[in-house]
Design a protein around this motif. Structure first.
Motif, PDB file in Angstrom:
ATOM      1  N   ILE A 209      -5.885 -11.149  -4.473  1.00 26.57           N
ATOM      2  CA  ILE A 209      -5.351 -12.343  -3.830  1.00 26.57           C
ATOM      3  C   ILE A 209      -4.274 -12.977  -4.701  1.00 26.57           C
ATOM      4  N   ILE A 210      -4.434 -12.900  -6.018  1.00 24.60           N
ATOM      5  CA  ILE A 210      -3.408 -13.371  -6.947  1.00 24.60           C
ATOM      6  C   ILE A 210      -3.095 -12.245  -7.924  1.00 24.60           C
ATOM      7  N   PRO A 211      -1.906 -12.279  -8.518  1.00 25.50           N
ATOM      8  CA  PRO A 211      -1.569 -11.238  -9.508  1.00 25.50           C
ATOM      9  C   PRO A 211      -2.315 -11.473 -10.823  1.00 25.50           C
ATOM     10  N   TRP A 212      -2.559 -10.388 -11.538  1.00 27.68           N
ATOM     11  CA  TRP A 212      -3.297 -10.459 -12.807  1.00 27.68           C
ATOM     12  C   TRP A 212      -2.585 -11.331 -13.828  1.00 27.68           C
ATOM     13  N   TRP A 213      -1.234 -11.339 -13.811  1.00 25.40           N
ATOM     14  CA  TRP A 213      -0.494 -12.094 -14.818  1.00 25.40           C
ATOM     15  C   TRP A 213      -0.721 -13.602 -14.679  1.00 25.40           C
ATOM     16  N   LEU A 214      -0.968 -14.068 -13.449  1.00 27.46           N
ATOM     17  CA  LEU A 214      -1.247 -15.491 -13.272  1.00 27.46           C
ATOM     18  C   LEU A 214      -2.586 -15.843 -13.917  1.00 27.46           C
ATOM     19  N   ALA A 215      -3.577 -14.987 -13.710  1.00 28.24           N
ATOM     20  CA  ALA A 215      -4.881 -15.205 -14.346  1.00 28.24           C
ATOM     21  C   ALA A 215      -4.732 -15.168 -15.862  1.00 28.24           C
ATOM     22  N   ALA A 216      -3.955 -14.223 -16.366  1.00 29.77           N
ATOM     23  CA  ALA A 216      -3.745 -14.118 -17.822  1.00 29.77           C
ATOM     24  C   ALA A 216      -3.055 -15.365 -18.361  1.00 29.77           C
TER      25      ALA A 216
END
Length: 189
Positions: free
Chosen positions: A91-98
């Motif tokens: 749902i969201i890209p991994w880089w946003l979580a990182a």
């Protein structure tokens, strides 16, 4: 001698503890049966209880050391759990979580300095940090709702991404201010 700050059994602490118990349930709902409606409802209840426990703690004079520890811990765990669920569900890209997690990792480096100066594990949360967390807590349910094919998906996507962008920016800004505060305290000590 114990003071009111040493209390454990308070209504605000109970709310924070229940919020902590909801984290694994939330993860199970989004990753197991993919019961997104229940997961979003739980996330909304957690967000409301976060606001309510602080309000009650101040209104009823039930602030405590434990509350100042578990309340932000519950917030961080919900943010981490939600990021994990959103990334694993694409749902969201991994880089946003990182990016969001990176801020918390940065602040972990302040803990030894704070403990050495006698402040415990963290300084009091300031308004900017609360605003950042609130933005992220609004963003995540909206992004969940936006991932479903429905008439409201586009509206939820617009508002969800707006809240996540503002929330992430404020989250980092609050983190930088926190590091500046720790540096100032280190100079004074």
């Amino acid at each position: 001698m114990t003071t009111s700050e040493d209390r454990i059994f308070t209504i605000p602490n109970l709310l924070s503890f229940l919020r902590l118990l909801g984290v694994p349930v939330f993860l199970w709902l989004i990753l197991g049966p993919k019961a997104d409606g229940w997961a979003v409802a739980l996330l909304m209840v957690a967000g409301f209880s976060d606001w309510l426990d602080g309000k009650l703690a101040r209104a009823w004079n039930q602030t405590s050391k434990l509350g100042r520890l578990i309340d932000p811990a519950a917030d961080r765990l919900y943010i981490l759990a939600t990021l994990a669920g959103l990334v694993l569900r694409d749902i969201i890209p991994w880089w946003l979580a990182a990016l969001v997690i990176g801020r918390d990792v940065l602040l972990l480096f302040t803990v030894p300095f704070l403990r050495r100066m006698g402040y415990g594990y963290a300084l009091p949360v300031h308004f900017l940090g609360k605003a950042a967390t609130a933005n992220l807590m609004y963003a995540f349910p909206l992004l969940f709702l936006a991932s479903h094919p429905s008439w409201y998906a586009e509206i939820c996507a617009v508002f969800g991404w707006a809240f996540v962008i503002w929330g992430t920016g404020l989250y980092w800004w609050a983190g930088v201010l926190y590091v500046v505060q720790v540096r100032q305290l280190a100079r004074v000590s």
